[in-house]
Design a protein around this motif. Structure first.
Motif, PDB file in Angstrom:
ATOM      1  N   SER A   1      -1.415 -73.519  -9.896  1.00 59.75           N
ATOM      2  CA  SER A   1      -1.633 -75.134 -10.425  1.00 59.75           C
ATOM      3  C   SER A   1      -2.804 -75.039 -11.021  1.00 59.75           C
ATOM      4  O   SER A   1      -3.723 -74.407 -12.155  1.00 59.75           O
ATOM      5  CB  SER A   1      -1.819 -76.015  -9.193  1.00 59.75           C
ATOM      6  OG  SER A   1      -2.255 -77.616  -8.972  1.00 59.75           O
ATOM      7  N   SER A   2      -2.467 -76.188 -11.948  1.00 62.26           N
ATOM      8  CA  SER A   2      -3.591 -76.691 -13.099  1.00 62.26           C
ATOM      9  C   SER A   2      -4.382 -78.617 -12.933  1.00 62.26           C
ATOM     10  O   SER A   2      -3.076 -78.665 -12.304  1.00 62.26           O
ATOM     11  CB  SER A   2      -2.899 -76.150 -14.328  1.00 62.26           C
ATOM     12  OG  SER A   2      -1.969 -77.052 -14.495  1.00 62.26           O
ATOM     13  N   ASN A   3      -5.226 -78.300 -13.579  1.00 64.30           N
ATOM     14  CA  ASN A   3      -4.591 -80.052 -13.644  1.00 64.30           C
ATOM     15  C   ASN A   3      -3.908 -80.339 -14.327  1.00 64.30           C
ATOM     16  O   ASN A   3      -3.477 -82.254 -13.952  1.00 64.30           O
ATOM     17  CB  ASN A   3      -6.312 -80.499 -14.677  1.00 64.30           C
ATOM     18  CG  ASN A   3      -7.568 -79.699 -13.537  1.00 64.30           C
ATOM     19  OD1 ASN A   3      -7.896 -79.753 -13.111  1.00 64.30           O
ATOM     20  ND2 ASN A   3      -8.394 -79.568 -14.903  1.00 64.30           N
TER      21      ASN A   3
ATOM     22  N   LEU B   1      -2.229 -84.143 -12.522  1.00 67.67           N
ATOM     23  CA  LEU B   1      -1.662 -85.059 -13.151  1.00 67.67           C
ATOM     24  C   LEU B   1      -0.692 -85.410 -13.507  1.00 67.67           C
ATOM     25  O   LEU B   1      -0.353 -86.598 -12.499  1.00 67.67           O
ATOM     26  CB  LEU B   1      -2.160 -85.563 -13.962  1.00 67.67           C
ATOM     27  CG  LEU B   1      -2.369 -86.931 -15.191  1.00 67.67           C
ATOM     28  CD1 LEU B   1      -3.061 -87.703 -14.666  1.00 67.67           C
ATOM     29  CD2 LEU B   1      -2.578 -86.281 -16.765  1.00 67.67           C
ATOM     30  N   ASN B   2      -0.031 -85.019 -13.698  1.00 64.92           N
ATOM     31  CA  ASN B   2       1.840 -85.189 -13.638  1.00 64.92           C
ATOM     32  C   ASN B   2       2.491 -85.240 -11.833  1.00 64.92           C
ATOM     33  O   ASN B   2       3.131 -85.918 -12.258  1.00 64.92           O
ATOM     34  CB  ASN B   2       2.849 -83.767 -13.842  1.00 64.92           C
ATOM     35  CG  ASN B   2       2.162 -83.876 -15.880  1.00 64.92           C
ATOM     36  OD1 ASN B   2       2.245 -84.912 -16.068  1.00 64.92           O
ATOM     37  ND2 ASN B   2       2.700 -82.731 -16.362  1.00 64.92           N
ATOM     38  N   TRP B   3       1.660 -84.679 -10.836  1.00 70.15           N
ATOM     39  CA  TRP B   3       1.813 -84.862  -9.755  1.00 70.15           C
ATOM     40  C   TRP B   3       1.407 -86.778  -9.496  1.00 70.15           C
ATOM     41  O   TRP B   3       2.332 -86.848  -8.613  1.00 70.15           O
ATOM     42  CB  TRP B   3       1.993 -84.286  -8.716  1.00 70.15           C
ATOM     43  CG  TRP B   3       1.994 -83.887  -7.130  1.00 70.15           C
ATOM     44  CD1 TRP B   3       3.302 -83.820  -6.616  1.00 70.15           C
ATOM     45  CD2 TRP B   3       1.478 -85.104  -6.702  1.00 70.15           C
ATOM     46  NE1 TRP B   3       2.882 -83.945  -5.277  1.00 70.15           N
ATOM     47  CE2 TRP B   3       1.704 -84.593  -4.939  1.00 70.15           C
ATOM     48  CE3 TRP B   3       0.319 -85.179  -6.549  1.00 70.15           C
ATOM     49  CZ2 TRP B   3       1.778 -85.415  -4.068  1.00 70.15           C
ATOM     50  CZ3 TRP B   3      -0.423 -86.012  -5.168  1.00 70.15           C
ATOM     51  CH2 TRP B   3       0.284 -85.699  -4.011  1.00 70.15           C
TER      52      TRP B   3
ATOM     53  N   GLY C   1       1.369 -78.767 -18.148  1.00 67.90           N
ATOM     54  CA  GLY C   1       2.554 -78.462 -16.581  1.00 67.90           C
ATOM     55  C   GLY C   1       3.702 -79.319 -16.021  1.00 67.90           C
ATOM     56  O   GLY C   1       3.391 -80.864 -16.509  1.00 67.90           O
ATOM     57  N   GLN C   2       4.842 -79.225 -16.100  1.00 72.77           N
ATOM     58  CA  GLN C   2       5.814 -80.096 -15.890  1.00 72.77           C
ATOM     59  C   GLN C   2       6.035 -79.676 -14.335  1.00 72.77           C
ATOM     60  O   GLN C   2       6.398 -78.571 -13.771  1.00 72.77           O
ATOM     61  CB  GLN C   2       6.665 -79.871 -16.789  1.00 72.77           C
ATOM     62  CG  GLN C   2       6.818 -80.245 -18.118  1.00 72.77           C
ATOM     63  CD  GLN C   2       7.804 -79.308 -19.048  1.00 72.77           C
ATOM     64  OE1 GLN C   2       8.720 -79.993 -19.279  1.00 72.77           O
ATOM     65  NE2 GLN C   2       7.455 -79.007 -20.234  1.00 72.77           N
TER      66      GLN C   2
END
Length: 594
Positions: free
Chosen positions: A233-235, A239-241, A430-431
């Motif tokens: 995972s990443s920031n 954020l998108n989540w 991240g998408q």
């Protein structure tokens, strides 16, 4: 209550002393259950347990010790009915001379936890302050946490093996798949007992999801999917989540203590257990022949998610952390770990039992011996052998079903995956892709496949049409050849017929010419005969006049000549020719004489 095998065997020996044993009396004497004694004496219970023990021994030798649930499933397959939840533990205790249960650690999953009492109190003070200030209720309190899956590594579970293998020290670990493909889970649960659809991040070198990974994902399923180079995972993903799920009070894992994380306390352990049970089932059914891969992960994870994240478990998770309902003593006054379970008592060794026929050859020999010298003990052994073989058949059938399922899974797993094309142009951030985006990608891929299939069908149709045209052309050429051959044969026959008719015509012409020539000669001869009628009379008369002067031979000839003329001339063509020659000769002679 555990039954001592020595006591059972002693009771069986007592039953063998009489022709018809009194189970109630003998069971009371040895303090046994009447039904247990009757079943063991009749060869029902012992044979089934021995068959189960043999199956445990076989799989243990393959480094696949069985879990309690799998042993329970085997027992249900053998007896054809459900057994109670404590059956496995009682079974191990009854067979304590041969079986033992133990925890086998695949990896050391002990984790150091730093728990500092003042920090926990400070946490609860901040939490109650926020709840009271903003009037937050349970439906707006969520716990968000992440969890990683090494999809092929199994959980440490209690395994059942033979006592001999356990004492030998050879079996210390259970075989697992070993696939270390990493997948991250972002999970969020609510204090009202609900859970937000999970978000999974796959490890993908291309940065895009493969269609084979989501082959079992249906339109009814709810989940979000993403991909990264290492599956972490990443920031950007976080954020998108947050943008997708909206505003909520989140209790986020700060890696200080897991006791205040409902996901860790009440959900993730159950989720891991359910997931590892899924992959253990696959490993057991296939006999270790099917390996775990990302294409099988979603189906296993989905079943585990539905089993673990139920409302009761979520309520219990928030309650045990003291977050909702708000109750800090639930953590502050927690009790230490329970004491270790004392080792089981040593049981006496299993007494030797008479040898029973299990193979076809020994069964035939045993049957012949029984026919010659029947006895009650031999009949009991025969019944026991039949029960054991029936149990082995049930186990083999159960294993065959598992292998069939393993073949289906392996065939599905080997199917080559294709990129779904979800990432678009920007792959750095991240998408997340939900059911709508996945369905859209699937529809696009389905259209591409449909177009490819249509092109392939068109190509095949064209190939078929070309084959038909070629076949028609070849048929026409063959027909033309046959017509030419038939015409050639007809022409040859007509030519032969014409030649035959020409031969016949020539023969007829020759015959007609011959007949005409013959008729002309005949007419000519008759004309000469008519012209020489007077000559004949003169010759005859001349002959008579010279009768006296001529020789005897001349007289006789002239007499014959006169006689023939008196008859009316020659009677045939040959005679006519001869007569003509003779006539001319005579006339010539007469001419010379005069």
């Amino acid at each position: 209550m555990a039954v001592n095998e020595e006591t059972i065997q002693s009771a069986i020996v007592e039953c063998n002393k009489v022709l018809v044993p009194n189970y109630t009396k003998i069971a009371g004497k040895f303090k046994l259950d009447r039904r247990t004694l009757a079943r063991r004496y009749q060869g029902q219970t012992v044979s089934r347990t021995e068959a189960n023990s043999d199956q445990i021994n076989k799989l243990t030798k393959r480094n696949l010790p069985l879990t309690s649930q799998i042993v329970k499933n085997l027992a249900e397959e053998i007896c054809g009915r459900e057994v109670n939840k404590n059956w496995t533990a009682n079974f191990v205790r009854r067979r304590g001379d041969r079986l033992r249960s133990a925890y086998l650690c695949n990896i050391d999953n002990e984790r150091a936890k730093s728990e500092y009492h003042p920090n926990i109190v400070y946490f609860f003070n901040i939490l109650i302050e926020g709840i009271e200030k903003y009037n937050i209720t349970g439906e707006n309190i969520h716990n968000w946490d992440e969890k990683g899956f090494l999809i092929g590594l199994a959980q440490s579970l209690k395994r059942i093996m033979t006592k001999e293998d356990y004492k030998s020290g050879r079996i210390k670990h259970a075989i697992q798949d070993g696939s270390r493909s990493f997948i991250s889970l972002l999970a969020c649960i609510c204090a009202d007992g609900t859970a937000i659809p999970p978000a999974l991040i796959y490890e993908a070198e291309t940065g895009d999801l493969q269609d084979s990974w989501l082959e079992d994902f249906s339109e009814k399923d709810l989940a979000y999917f993403g991909s990264s180079l290492n599956g972490w995972s990443s920031n950007a993903f976080g954020l998108n989540w947050l943008k997708k799920v909206g505003r909520r009070l989140l209790i986020v894992d700060g890696h200080s203590s897991h006791r205040m994380q409902p996901c860790d306390v009440g959900c993730f352990l159950l989720l891991s257990t359910a997931y590892f049970q899924e992959i253990n089932d696959i490993t057991f059914k296939s006999g270790g022949l099917v390996s775990m891969s990302k294409r099988l992960f979603w189906s296993c994870f989905k079943n585990a998610w539905e089993k673990a994240l139920i409302p009761d478990n979520i309520y219990s998770a928030f309650k045990r952390t003291g977050i909702w309902p708000f109750h800090p003593p639930a953590v502050l006054d927690i009790i230490t770990l329970r004491a270790k379970t004392p080792p089981p008592d040593t049981l006496v060794a299993f007494s030797a039992v008479p040898k029973t026929p299990y193979t076809p050859k020994s069964m035939r020999q045993f049957t012949h011996a029984l026919q010659k010298n029947p006895s009650k003990e031999m009949i009991r052994k025969l019944i026991k052998a039949n029960e054991t073989n029936a149990a082995n058949y049930a186990i083999a059938e159960h294993r065959a079903k598992g292998l069939t399922e393993a073949i289906r899974i392996e065939k599905k797993k080997r199917k080559r995956g294709k990129r779904l094309g979800l990432t678009g142009k920007d792959t750095t951030a991240g998408q997340w892709f939900g059911p709508d985006e996945i369905q859209e990608a699937r529809d696009r891929q389905a259209n591409q496949l449909k177009e490819a299939e249509e092109a392939k069908e068109a190509k095949v149709a064209k190939k078929i049409q070309d084959g038909i045209d070629k076949a028609i052309k070849k048929a026409l050429e063959e027909r033309e050849k046959e017509d030419k051959a038939a015409q050639k044969a007809l022409n040859a026959q007509m030519k032969k017929e014409i030649e035959r008719r020409d031969v016949l015509d020539r023969q007829a012409a020759r015959k007609a010419a011959f007949k005409a020539k013959k008729a002309a000669k005949t007419a000519q001869a008759r004309g000469r005969m008519s012209r020489g009628a007077s000559s004949r009379r003169s010759a005859c008369e001349y002959g008579r006049k010279r009768k006296s002067r001529g020789s005897g031979s001349s007289k006789s000839y002239r007499g014959e000549l006169s006689w023939r003329y008196a008859r009316g001339g020659p009677q045939s063509s040959s005679e006519l020719n001869r007569f003509s020659r003779v006539e001319h000769s005579c006339l010539f002679i007469i001419y010379l004489a005069t």
